[in-house]
Design a protein around this motif. Sequence first.
Motif, PDB file in Angstrom:
ATOM      1  N   ALA A   1      31.525  17.337  -8.360  1.00  0.00           N
ATOM      2  CA  ALA A   1      30.197  16.902  -8.789  1.00  0.00           C
ATOM      3  C   ALA A   1      30.352  15.706  -9.720  1.00  0.00           C
ATOM      4  O   ALA A   1      31.132  15.746 -10.670  1.00  0.00           O
ATOM      5  CB  ALA A   1      29.460  18.038  -9.497  1.00  0.00           C
ATOM      6  N   MET A   2      29.636  14.635  -9.431  1.00  0.00           N
ATOM      7  CA  MET A   2      29.694  13.413 -10.226  1.00  0.00           C
ATOM      8  C   MET A   2      28.277  13.004 -10.623  1.00  0.00           C
ATOM      9  O   MET A   2      27.378  12.950  -9.784  1.00  0.00           O
ATOM     10  CB  MET A   2      30.339  12.276  -9.433  1.00  0.00           C
ATOM     11  CG  MET A   2      30.398  10.941 -10.178  1.00  0.00           C
ATOM     12  SD  MET A   2      30.695   9.546  -9.058  1.00  0.00           S
ATOM     13  CE  MET A   2      32.223  10.038  -8.288  1.00  0.00           C
ATOM     14  N   THR A   3      28.094  12.718 -11.926  1.00  0.00           N
ATOM     15  CA  THR A   3      26.789  12.316 -12.436  1.00  0.00           C
ATOM     16  C   THR A   3      26.951  11.153 -13.384  1.00  0.00           C
ATOM     17  O   THR A   3      27.825  11.160 -14.255  1.00  0.00           O
ATOM     18  CB  THR A   3      26.101  13.483 -13.186  1.00  0.00           C
ATOM     19  OG1 THR A   3      26.011  14.621 -12.332  1.00  0.00           O
ATOM     20  CG2 THR A   3      24.711  13.075 -13.632  1.00  0.00           C
ATOM     21  N   ASN A   4      26.109  10.138 -13.218  1.00  0.00           N
ATOM     22  CA  ASN A   4      26.051   9.013 -14.145  1.00  0.00           C
ATOM     23  C   ASN A   4      24.591   8.777 -14.519  1.00  0.00           C
ATOM     24  O   ASN A   4      23.766   8.492 -13.663  1.00  0.00           O
ATOM     25  CB  ASN A   4      26.663   7.762 -13.520  1.00  0.00           C
ATOM     26  CG  ASN A   4      26.482   6.523 -14.374  1.00  0.00           C
ATOM     27  OD1 ASN A   4      26.093   5.478 -13.887  1.00  0.00           O
ATOM     28  ND2 ASN A   4      26.765   6.621 -15.659  1.00  0.00           N
ATOM     29  N   GLN A   5      24.285   8.934 -15.816  1.00  0.00           N
ATOM     30  CA  GLN A   5      22.919   8.771 -16.304  1.00  0.00           C
ATOM     31  C   GLN A   5      22.911   7.716 -17.402  1.00  0.00           C
ATOM     32  O   GLN A   5      23.784   7.710 -18.279  1.00  0.00           O
ATOM     33  CB  GLN A   5      22.381  10.100 -16.836  1.00  0.00           C
ATOM     34  CG  GLN A   5      22.284  11.178 -15.752  1.00  0.00           C
ATOM     35  CD  GLN A   5      22.002  12.552 -16.343  1.00  0.00           C
ATOM     36  OE1 GLN A   5      22.769  13.081 -17.121  1.00  0.00           O
ATOM     37  NE2 GLN A   5      20.857  13.114 -15.969  1.00  0.00           N
ATOM     38  N   ASN A   6      21.891   6.848 -17.384  1.00  0.00           N
ATOM     39  CA  ASN A   6      21.913   5.682 -18.260  1.00  0.00           C
ATOM     40  C   ASN A   6      20.524   5.374 -18.806  1.00  0.00           C
ATOM     41  O   ASN A   6      19.523   5.513 -18.101  1.00  0.00           O
ATOM     42  CB  ASN A   6      22.420   4.459 -17.485  1.00  0.00           C
ATOM     43  CG  ASN A   6      23.687   4.751 -16.710  1.00  0.00           C
ATOM     44  OD1 ASN A   6      24.760   4.800 -17.270  1.00  0.00           O
ATOM     45  ND2 ASN A   6      23.547   4.976 -15.392  1.00  0.00           N
ATOM     46  N   LEU A   7      20.506   4.945 -20.073  1.00  0.00           N
ATOM     47  CA  LEU A   7      19.292   4.491 -20.725  1.00  0.00           C
ATOM     48  C   LEU A   7      19.449   3.031 -21.123  1.00  0.00           C
ATOM     49  O   LEU A   7      20.430   2.667 -21.782  1.00  0.00           O
ATOM     50  CB  LEU A   7      19.007   5.316 -21.986  1.00  0.00           C
ATOM     51  CG  LEU A   7      18.373   6.694 -21.814  1.00  0.00           C
ATOM     52  CD1 LEU A   7      18.213   7.354 -23.182  1.00  0.00           C
ATOM     53  CD2 LEU A   7      17.029   6.601 -21.115  1.00  0.00           C
ATOM     54  N   CYS A   8      18.498   2.197 -20.734  1.00  0.00           N
ATOM     55  CA  CYS A   8      18.435   0.814 -21.198  1.00  0.00           C
ATOM     56  C   CYS A   8      17.283   0.724 -22.195  1.00  0.00           C
ATOM     57  O   CYS A   8      16.111   0.847 -21.816  1.00  0.00           O
ATOM     58  CB  CYS A   8      18.208  -0.139 -20.026  1.00  0.00           C
ATOM     59  SG  CYS A   8      19.624  -0.279 -18.909  1.00  0.00           S
ATOM     60  N   ALA A   9      17.643   0.522 -23.466  1.00  0.00           N
ATOM     61  CA  ALA A   9      16.639   0.551 -24.535  1.00  0.00           C
ATOM     62  C   ALA A   9      15.872  -0.754 -24.653  1.00  0.00           C
ATOM     63  O   ALA A   9      14.848  -0.818 -25.339  1.00  0.00           O
ATOM     64  CB  ALA A   9      17.313   0.891 -25.870  1.00  0.00           C
ATOM     65  N   THR A  10      16.359  -1.819 -24.004  1.00  0.00           N
ATOM     66  CA  THR A  10      15.659  -3.108 -24.017  1.00  0.00           C
ATOM     67  C   THR A  10      15.589  -3.660 -22.602  1.00  0.00           C
ATOM     68  O   THR A  10      16.339  -3.235 -21.711  1.00  0.00           O
ATOM     69  CB  THR A  10      16.389  -4.131 -24.907  1.00  0.00           C
ATOM     70  OG1 THR A  10      17.666  -4.430 -24.324  1.00  0.00           O
ATOM     71  CG2 THR A  10      16.577  -3.601 -26.318  1.00  0.00           C
ATOM     72  N   ASN A  11      14.731  -4.643 -22.411  1.00  0.00           N
ATOM     73  CA  ASN A  11      14.630  -5.286 -21.107  1.00  0.00           C
ATOM     74  C   ASN A  11      15.828  -6.184 -20.815  1.00  0.00           C
ATOM     75  O   ASN A  11      16.087  -6.528 -19.658  1.00  0.00           O
ATOM     76  CB  ASN A  11      13.348  -6.110 -21.032  1.00  0.00           C
ATOM     77  CG  ASN A  11      12.099  -5.251 -21.021  1.00  0.00           C
ATOM     78  OD1 ASN A  11      12.127  -4.119 -20.537  1.00  0.00           O
ATOM     79  ND2 ASN A  11      11.010  -5.776 -21.567  1.00  0.00           N
TER      80      ASN A  11
ATOM     81  N   THR B   1      21.294   7.629 -12.366  1.00  0.00           N
ATOM     82  CA  THR B   1      19.948   7.218 -12.762  1.00  0.00           C
ATOM     83  C   THR B   1      20.056   6.119 -13.805  1.00  0.00           C
ATOM     84  O   THR B   1      20.982   6.104 -14.618  1.00  0.00           O
ATOM     85  CB  THR B   1      19.142   8.389 -13.357  1.00  0.00           C
ATOM     86  OG1 THR B   1      19.824   8.900 -14.516  1.00  0.00           O
ATOM     87  CG2 THR B   1      18.971   9.510 -12.342  1.00  0.00           C
ATOM     88  N   VAL B   2      19.121   5.203 -13.774  1.00  0.00           N
ATOM     89  CA  VAL B   2      18.992   4.170 -14.795  1.00  0.00           C
ATOM     90  C   VAL B   2      17.520   4.113 -15.175  1.00  0.00           C
ATOM     91  O   VAL B   2      16.653   3.955 -14.307  1.00  0.00           O
ATOM     92  CB  VAL B   2      19.454   2.784 -14.296  1.00  0.00           C
ATOM     93  CG1 VAL B   2      19.287   1.740 -15.408  1.00  0.00           C
ATOM     94  CG2 VAL B   2      20.901   2.831 -13.826  1.00  0.00           C
ATOM     95  N   GLY B   3      17.228   4.272 -16.459  1.00  0.00           N
ATOM     96  CA  GLY B   3      15.842   4.272 -16.875  1.00  0.00           C
ATOM     97  C   GLY B   3      15.683   3.909 -18.332  1.00  0.00           C
ATOM     98  O   GLY B   3      16.636   3.500 -19.006  1.00  0.00           O
ATOM     99  N   GLN B   4      14.463   4.054 -18.815  1.00  0.00           N
ATOM    100  CA  GLN B   4      14.150   3.807 -20.212  1.00  0.00           C
ATOM    101  C   GLN B   4      13.635   5.096 -20.836  1.00  0.00           C
ATOM    102  O   GLN B   4      13.485   6.120 -20.157  1.00  0.00           O
ATOM    103  CB  GLN B   4      13.125   2.679 -20.326  1.00  0.00           C
ATOM    104  CG  GLN B   4      13.640   1.339 -19.809  1.00  0.00           C
ATOM    105  CD  GLN B   4      12.616   0.227 -19.922  1.00  0.00           C
ATOM    106  OE1 GLN B   4      11.426   0.440 -19.712  1.00  0.00           O
ATOM    107  NE2 GLN B   4      13.067  -0.968 -20.263  1.00  0.00           N
ATOM    108  N   LEU B   5      13.403   5.046 -22.128  1.00  0.00           N
ATOM    109  CA  LEU B   5      12.921   6.233 -22.818  1.00  0.00           C
ATOM    110  C   LEU B   5      11.552   6.641 -22.277  1.00  0.00           C
ATOM    111  O   LEU B   5      10.715   5.797 -21.930  1.00  0.00           O
ATOM    112  CB  LEU B   5      12.841   5.973 -24.323  1.00  0.00           C
ATOM    113  CG  LEU B   5      14.189   5.760 -25.023  1.00  0.00           C
ATOM    114  CD1 LEU B   5      13.965   5.350 -26.467  1.00  0.00           C
ATOM    115  CD2 LEU B   5      15.047   7.003 -24.948  1.00  0.00           C
ATOM    116  N   ASN B   6      11.341   7.930 -22.239  1.00  0.00           N
ATOM    117  CA  ASN B   6      10.114   8.487 -21.680  1.00  0.00           C
ATOM    118  C   ASN B   6       8.919   8.204 -22.596  1.00  0.00           C
ATOM    119  O   ASN B   6       8.885   8.659 -23.742  1.00  0.00           O
ATOM    120  CB  ASN B   6      10.298  10.000 -21.473  1.00  0.00           C
ATOM    121  CG  ASN B   6       9.125  10.611 -20.725  1.00  0.00           C
ATOM    122  OD1 ASN B   6       8.033  10.721 -21.257  1.00  0.00           O
ATOM    123  ND2 ASN B   6       9.379  11.026 -19.484  1.00  0.00           N
ATOM    124  N   ASP B   7       7.946   7.457 -22.093  1.00  0.00           N
ATOM    125  CA  ASP B   7       6.777   7.098 -22.910  1.00  0.00           C
ATOM    126  C   ASP B   7       5.980   8.331 -23.319  1.00  0.00           C
ATOM    127  O   ASP B   7       5.455   8.392 -24.441  1.00  0.00           O
ATOM    128  CB  ASP B   7       5.882   6.133 -22.136  1.00  0.00           C
ATOM    129  CG  ASP B   7       6.499   4.749 -21.994  1.00  0.00           C
ATOM    130  OD1 ASP B   7       7.350   4.409 -22.840  1.00  0.00           O
ATOM    131  OD2 ASP B   7       6.139   4.026 -21.052  1.00  0.00           O
TER     132      ASP B   7
END
Length: 447
Positions: free
Chosen positions: A344-354, A378-384
Motif C-alpha cells: 500500500a502506497m499513499t502520498n498526501q500533500n497540502l499546498c498552503a499558497t498558490n 492527493t494534492v490540495g489546500q486546507l479545507n475552507d
Amino acid sequence: MESEQQYISLYEQCRGMIGEHSADVLNAVREAAFEAFRTSGFPSRKVERYRYTDIAELFAPDFGLNLRRLDIPVNPYDAFRCDVPNLSTSLYFVVNDAFYDRVLPKSPLPDGVVVDSLRRAAITHPDLVAQHYARHASSSDDAVTALNTMLAQDGLFVYVPQGVRMERTIQIINILRSDVDLMVNRRVLIIVEDDAEAHLLFCDHAADDRQFLTTQVTEVSVGHNAVLDLYCMEETHHKNTRVSNLYVDQQAASTFHHNLITLHNGITRNRTDVNLCGEGAECHLNGCVIADKRQHVDNNTLIDHRASHCTSKERYKYVLDGQAIGAFAGKVLVRPGAQQTESAMTNQNLCATNEARMFTQPMLEIYADDVKCSHGSTVGQLNDAALFYMQQRGISLHEARLLLQTAFINEVIDEMRLTPLRDRLHYLVDKRFRGELSKCEGCRLCR
C-alpha cells in the motif's frame, strides 16, 4: 558534460591522494566507479527517476573538498545541545564525513556491536566490510552513487552481530562544518545480522553559514528475522544541498522501518531503494516534509518485491508554503513469483499558497497474479469548511491554519515507534509551523 568534467579532472589529478587517505577495501571499487561516472555523466531530467531535480545544476558550482583529510576544528560535545528528552541514546558524531572519536559514549555497547569510522573498520574488519561495501549500491545504476564511491574516503560503520537485540538507540549527529563552501562525500554501511535488532537515529545539521553540497550513500543489510528501525531527520539551512541515496537489502522474515523527516533544508533529493529478497520480509517507509520559501524536497522510492509473502507500506506527506517545490515518485515492483504480496502506497500533500508546487507520481508494476496492491496520491489546500468551523468557535484564521497543518503532518509522526522521538517531533513540528524553529534549542553551532 560541463558539470561532470570538473569531477573527472579532479579524480584524475588526485586519485593517489584520495586513496592514500582511505582504505584498501574502499579503494578496490574506486576505479570502476570512476569509469561508470565518466561513461554515464549526471542524469538529465529526461531520466525517469530524476525528472523533478536537475542534478547537473546542483553539482555545477566549484566546491572545495577536504581530500587531504585536514583536521576540522570543532568539539561537537561542547557545542551541540540538541537532544531528545527521555530518549536514552548512545550518541556519536560525524563531522562532515569523518567519525568523531575523541570522546565516545560512556555506556558500553553490547558485545560484538561496532560503531566506528568506516575507513578504520575497513582496516580492522576488511572481510566484513568487503562483503557489503558497494554490493547493495550499484555505481553503474546511478551517477551520484558512482561519484560518491569514487570520492568517498570515510564515513560511518555500524555492525550488530547475530542474535544481539539492542535496547538503546544509536544516535548519529551529522554536522557540516567549514570556513569555505564545501562538498562532503559521506558513506554509511549498516549491517544487522540474523535475529538481531537495532534502532538508529540520524540527525543532519549545518554548523556554519556556508554553501554545502553533501552526497551520502547508505548501504543497509538486514538479515534473516532481523529488525531495523531507521530514523533520519534533516534540520540544516537554505544554503545546504543534500543528495542522499539509501539502499536496503532485506532477508526472509526481516522487518525494516524507515522514517524520514525534513524540517529545514535548502535543496534535498532522497532516493530510497528497498529490496525484499527473502520470503515474509516486511518494510514500512514513512516520510513527512515541511518546506517554505524556495526550498526544494524530492523523494524518490523503489520497493522491489523479489520474494513471496512480503509486505510493504509507504506513506509520505508534504506541507508546502511560500514558493516551495515538493516531489514524490514512488514505485512498487512485484516480480514474477512474488505471490501473496501486500503493498500500500499513499502520498498526501497540502499546498498552503498558490505559488507552492507539488509533483507526485505513485506507480505499480506487477508481474504476479495473487497480490493485494494499492496506491494513491492527493494534492490540495486546507479545507475552507474546517477553517470556517474553527473560526466560528473563536479560533483565529492563522491559528486554525496552523492546527490543521500540524494535524495533517502528525498522522505520519504518530506511526513512529520510538515514543520519546515521536513526542519531541510533535513539539518541533508545531514550532516549525509557527516560524520559531530557526535554530535547535540550546545549540551554539546554529547561532
